[in-house]
Design a protein around this motif. Structure first.
Motif, PDB file in Angstrom:
ATOM      1  N   GLY A 219       0.937  -1.281   0.081  1.00 42.63           N
ATOM      2  CA  GLY A 219       0.009  -0.015   0.076  1.00 42.63           C
ATOM      3  C   GLY A 219       0.770   1.322  -0.014  1.00 42.63           C
ATOM      4  O   GLY A 219       2.081   1.255  -0.159  1.00 42.63           O
ATOM      5  N   THR A 220      -0.018   2.475   0.081  1.00 41.34           N
ATOM      6  CA  THR A 220       0.707   3.760   0.066  1.00 41.34           C
ATOM      7  C   THR A 220       0.405   4.582   1.441  1.00 41.34           C
ATOM      8  O   THR A 220      -0.505   4.392   1.737  1.00 41.34           O
ATOM      9  CB  THR A 220       0.363   4.367  -1.337  1.00 41.34           C
ATOM     10  N   GLY A 221       1.319   5.421   1.731  1.00 35.69           N
ATOM     11  CA  GLY A 221       1.120   6.247   2.821  1.00 35.69           C
ATOM     12  C   GLY A 221       1.986   6.282   3.846  1.00 35.69           C
ATOM     13  O   GLY A 221       2.864   5.553   3.882  1.00 35.69           O
ATOM     14  N   SER A 222       1.828   7.154   4.784  1.00 34.41           N
ATOM     15  CA  SER A 222       2.634   7.158   6.229  1.00 34.41           C
ATOM     16  C   SER A 222       2.806   5.985   6.956  1.00 34.41           C
ATOM     17  O   SER A 222       3.651   5.820   7.616  1.00 34.41           O
ATOM     18  CB  SER A 222       2.645   8.405   6.811  1.00 34.41           C
ATOM     19  N   THR A 223       1.528   5.289   7.080  1.00 35.47           N
ATOM     20  CA  THR A 223       1.400   3.954   7.744  1.00 35.47           C
ATOM     21  C   THR A 223       1.949   2.682   6.974  1.00 35.47           C
ATOM     22  O   THR A 223       2.897   1.887   7.605  1.00 35.47           O
ATOM     23  CB  THR A 223       0.091   3.513   8.212  1.00 35.47           C
ATOM     24  N   ALA A 224       1.510   2.557   5.719  1.00 29.19           N
ATOM     25  CA  ALA A 224       2.077   1.539   4.811  1.00 29.19           C
ATOM     26  C   ALA A 224       3.529   1.703   4.891  1.00 29.19           C
ATOM     27  O   ALA A 224       4.451   0.850   4.615  1.00 29.19           O
ATOM     28  CB  ALA A 224       1.439   1.901   3.395  1.00 29.19           C
TER      29      ALA A 224
ATOM     30  N   ALA B 238      -5.554   3.388   5.571  1.00 29.10           N
ATOM     31  CA  ALA B 238      -6.986   3.893   5.341  1.00 29.10           C
ATOM     32  C   ALA B 238      -7.097   5.341   5.845  1.00 29.10           C
ATOM     33  O   ALA B 238      -6.347   5.784   6.740  1.00 29.10           O
ATOM     34  CB  ALA B 238      -7.983   2.919   5.779  1.00 29.10           C
ATOM     35  N   ASP B 239      -7.979   5.957   5.255  1.00 28.94           N
ATOM     36  CA  ASP B 239      -8.385   7.380   5.746  1.00 28.94           C
ATOM     37  C   ASP B 239      -9.431   7.372   6.851  1.00 28.94           C
ATOM     38  O   ASP B 239      -9.078   7.944   7.995  1.00 28.94           O
ATOM     39  CB  ASP B 239      -8.802   8.403   4.730  1.00 28.94           C
ATOM     40  N   GLU B 240     -10.197   6.495   6.691  1.00 25.95           N
ATOM     41  CA  GLU B 240     -11.218   6.414   7.868  1.00 25.95           C
ATOM     42  C   GLU B 240     -11.883   4.776   7.768  1.00 25.95           C
ATOM     43  O   GLU B 240     -12.070   4.347   6.445  1.00 25.95           O
ATOM     44  CB  GLU B 240     -12.545   7.226   7.532  1.00 25.95           C
TER      45      GLU B 240
ATOM     46  N   THR C   6     -12.597   4.541   3.871  1.00 27.14           N
ATOM     47  CA  THR C   6     -12.409   5.297   2.676  1.00 27.14           C
ATOM     48  C   THR C   6     -10.622   5.783   2.483  1.00 27.14           C
ATOM     49  O   THR C   6     -10.022   5.387   3.468  1.00 27.14           O
ATOM     50  CB  THR C   6     -12.698   6.832   2.752  1.00 27.14           C
ATOM     51  N   LYS C   7     -10.262   5.451   1.328  1.00 24.89           N
ATOM     52  CA  LYS C   7      -8.955   5.631   1.097  1.00 24.89           C
ATOM     53  C   LYS C   7      -8.520   6.932  -0.172  1.00 24.89           C
ATOM     54  O   LYS C   7      -9.525   7.177  -0.749  1.00 24.89           O
ATOM     55  CB  LYS C   7      -8.296   4.494   0.650  1.00 24.89           C
ATOM     56  N   GLY C   8      -7.473   7.105  -0.393  1.00 34.60           N
ATOM     57  CA  GLY C   8      -7.109   8.307  -1.576  1.00 34.60           C
ATOM     58  C   GLY C   8      -6.460   9.462  -1.036  1.00 34.60           C
ATOM     59  O   GLY C   8      -6.366  10.159  -1.799  1.00 34.60           O
ATOM     60  N   GLY C   9      -6.225   9.415   0.461  1.00 33.64           N
ATOM     61  CA  GLY C   9      -5.867  10.739   0.969  1.00 33.64           C
ATOM     62  C   GLY C   9      -4.449  11.038   0.184  1.00 33.64           C
ATOM     63  O   GLY C   9      -4.051  12.122   0.018  1.00 33.64           O
ATOM     64  N   GLY C  10      -3.963   9.855  -0.085  1.00 31.21           N
ATOM     65  CA  GLY C  10      -2.450  10.256  -0.844  1.00 31.21           C
ATOM     66  C   GLY C  10      -2.468   9.851  -2.224  1.00 31.21           C
ATOM     67  O   GLY C  10      -1.430  10.028  -2.693  1.00 31.21           O
ATOM     68  N   ALA C  11      -3.734  10.025  -2.816  1.00 34.47           N
ATOM     69  CA  ALA C  11      -4.059  10.057  -4.349  1.00 34.47           C
ATOM     70  C   ALA C  11      -3.533   8.749  -5.049  1.00 34.47           C
ATOM     71  O   ALA C  11      -3.726   8.876  -6.186  1.00 34.47           O
ATOM     72  CB  ALA C  11      -3.278  11.248  -4.799  1.00 34.47           C
ATOM     73  N   ALA C  12      -3.548   7.583  -4.448  1.00 31.48           N
ATOM     74  CA  ALA C  12      -3.072   6.387  -4.889  1.00 31.48           C
ATOM     75  C   ALA C  12      -4.433   5.503  -4.859  1.00 31.48           C
ATOM     76  O   ALA C  12      -4.232   4.257  -5.106  1.00 31.48           O
ATOM     77  CB  ALA C  12      -2.103   5.780  -4.128  1.00 31.48           C
ATOM     78  N   LEU C  13      -5.521   5.994  -4.820  1.00 31.41           N
ATOM     79  CA  LEU C  13      -6.617   5.102  -4.628  1.00 31.41           C
ATOM     80  C   LEU C  13      -6.974   4.274  -5.727  1.00 31.41           C
ATOM     81  O   LEU C  13      -7.475   3.219  -5.536  1.00 31.41           O
ATOM     82  CB  LEU C  13      -7.986   6.084  -4.407  1.00 31.41           C
TER      83      LEU C  13
ATOM     84  N   PHE D 140      -4.783   2.631  -7.933  1.00 32.00           N
ATOM     85  CA  PHE D 140      -4.087   1.327  -8.104  1.00 32.00           C
ATOM     86  C   PHE D 140      -4.288   0.641  -6.709  1.00 32.00           C
ATOM     87  O   PHE D 140      -4.509  -0.370  -6.945  1.00 32.00           O
ATOM     88  CB  PHE D 140      -2.512   1.569  -8.046  1.00 32.00           C
ATOM     89  N   GLU D 141      -4.456   1.398  -5.645  1.00 38.08           N
ATOM     90  CA  GLU D 141      -4.882   0.517  -4.487  1.00 38.08           C
ATOM     91  C   GLU D 141      -5.892  -0.218  -4.449  1.00 38.08           C
ATOM     92  O   GLU D 141      -6.152  -1.274  -4.022  1.00 38.08           O
ATOM     93  CB  GLU D 141      -4.813   1.810  -3.343  1.00 38.08           C
ATOM     94  N   LYS D 142      -7.122   0.323  -5.364  1.00 40.27           N
ATOM     95  CA  LYS D 142      -8.200  -0.555  -5.334  1.00 40.27           C
ATOM     96  C   LYS D 142      -8.094  -1.717  -6.424  1.00 40.27           C
ATOM     97  O   LYS D 142      -8.641  -2.832  -6.191  1.00 40.27           O
ATOM     98  CB  LYS D 142      -9.342   0.383  -5.687  1.00 40.27           C
TER      99      LYS D 142
ATOM    100  N   SER E  50      -7.153   6.937  15.390  1.00 40.55           N
ATOM    101  CA  SER E  50      -7.629   8.375  14.926  1.00 40.55           C
ATOM    102  C   SER E  50      -8.696   8.020  13.670  1.00 40.55           C
ATOM    103  O   SER E  50      -9.483   8.831  13.347  1.00 40.55           O
ATOM    104  CB  SER E  50      -6.767   9.550  14.633  1.00 40.55           C
ATOM    105  N   LYS E  51      -8.236   7.042  13.051  1.00 43.38           N
ATOM    106  CA  LYS E  51      -9.005   6.524  11.646  1.00 43.38           C
ATOM    107  C   LYS E  51     -10.361   5.935  11.842  1.00 43.38           C
ATOM    108  O   LYS E  51     -11.110   5.634  11.191  1.00 43.38           O
ATOM    109  CB  LYS E  51      -8.055   5.743  10.886  1.00 43.38           C
ATOM    110  N   MET E  52     -10.474   5.276  13.204  1.00 48.08           N
ATOM    111  CA  MET E  52     -11.777   4.499  13.473  1.00 48.08           C
ATOM    112  C   MET E  52     -12.788   5.660  13.698  1.00 48.08           C
ATOM    113  O   MET E  52     -12.606   6.315  14.811  1.00 48.08           O
ATOM    114  CB  MET E  52     -11.426   3.590  14.559  1.00 48.08           C
TER     115      MET E  52
HETATM  116  C1  5RP Z   1      -3.117   6.672  -0.223  1.00 54.16           C
HETATM  117  C2  5RP Z   1      -4.123   6.233   0.914  1.00 54.16           C
HETATM  118  C3  5RP Z   1      -3.332   6.023   2.208  1.00 54.16           C
HETATM  119  O1  5RP Z   1      -3.273   4.596   2.651  1.00 54.16           O
HETATM  120  C4  5RP Z   1      -4.450   6.558   3.175  1.00 54.16           C
HETATM  121  O2  5RP Z   1      -4.288   8.011   2.715  1.00 54.16           O
HETATM  122  C5  5RP Z   1      -3.763   6.648   4.621  1.00 54.16           C
HETATM  123  O3  5RP Z   1      -2.524   7.372   4.661  1.00 54.16           O
HETATM  124  P1  5RP Z   1      -1.771   7.562   5.979  1.00 54.16           P
HETATM  125  O4  5RP Z   1      -1.333   6.159   6.668  1.00 54.16           O
HETATM  126  O5  5RP Z   1      -0.609   8.563   5.581  1.00 54.16           O
HETATM  127  O6  5RP Z   1      -2.589   8.406   6.914  1.00 54.16           O
HETATM  128  O7  5RP Z   1      -5.177   5.743   0.602  1.00 54.16           O
HETATM  129  O8  5RP Z   1      -4.079   7.037  -1.264  1.00 54.16           O
END
Ligand code: 5RP
Length: 226
Positions: free
Chosen positions: A24-29, A83-85, A93-100, A102-104, A120-122
């Motif tokens: 996946g993508t993002g600061s947690t992944a 995930a964002d939420e 919901t996902k896509g905060g990092g604009a990668a939704l 390919f992620e989907k 915080s995402k729950m």
């Molecule tokens: C990117 C995503 C990320 O997984 C989502 O935005 C969560 O990111 P982060 O772990 O940085 O909070 O969907 O498109």
């Protein structure tokens, strides 16, 4: 260790030798990819990664993780992503990092999907975090008007210089500031039918396991049954 790092490391334990793993993508992944890289180096783990963004591809290559595109593999064993939420019934919901996009795509070809988040995402109801919709640039102003006629409060995501952000597929993102999504399935179906919408950030009935980092109880893992 921060909560994102805790869940990133925990999730990498589900990766077994020989697996094809959606990264996946993002600061947690990010922490999950680092941990897989460490396990490959220090424990001799072998995997093939399928990345969900250019950013993750760059990170994975830097760690020496062998990669294939989604079209070069027969299946994906496991995808781990942020995930964002995530709602109480485990829709996300996902896509905060604009990668939704390919992620989907990668998630939809995966036998198993794990989401890794801090607490915080729950949420009870999705929608406080703006819902990203990936659209092709041609006609995007018309789509924006259409969304806003429905009071979806859409805004084209911009870069720092004020120009529209381009996704890895050179599309735009329209963020819908909805505040509350009462019926995610209905909204997803409507978005699926709009010409020019490439994909949206509602990830419904996709996740199998959620790993949550909490400050009071440490890591909590929830198996999602539907
Ligand atoms: C990117 C995503 C990320 O997984 C989502 O935005 C969560 O990111 P982060 O772990 O940085 O909070 O969907 O498109």
């Amino acid at each position: 260790m921060n909560l994102k790092q805790m869940v990133g490391i925990e999730s990498a334990k589900y990766v077994k030798d020989g697996m094809i793993v959606g990264l996946g993508t993002g600061s947690t992944a990010y922490y999950m990819v680092e941990e897989i890289g460490r396990r490959m180096k220090e424990e001799g783990l072998h995997i093939t990664g399928v990345t969900t963004s250019k950013a993750t591809e760059e990170q994975a290559l830097g760690l020496g993780i062998p990669l294939k595109s989604i079209d070069e593999v027969s299946h994906v064993d496991l995808t781990i992503d942020g995930a964002d939420e995530i709602s109480a019934d485990f829709q996300g919901t996902k896509g905060g990092g604009a990668a939704l996009l390919f992620e989907k795509i990668v998630a939809s070809y995966s036998k198993e999907v794990i989401w890794i988040v801090d607490e915080s995402k729950m949420v009870n109801l999705l929608g406080k975090f703006p819902l990203p919709v990936e659209v092709i640039p041609y006609g995007s102003e018309q789509l924006l008007k259409k969304f806003n006629n429905k009071q979806y409060n859409g805004k084209i995501r911009l870069q720092e210089d004020g120009t529209p952000l381009l996704t890895d597929s050179n599309n735009y993102i329209i963020d819908l500031h909805l505040e509350a999504i009462e019926n995610p399935q209905e909204l997803a179906t409507w978005l699926d039918h709009q010409v020019g919408v490439v994909e949206h950030g509602l990830f419904l009935n996709i996740v199998n396991r959620v790993i949550i980092g909490t400050s009071s109880e440490g890591v909590k893992t929830i198996e999602v049954t539907r």
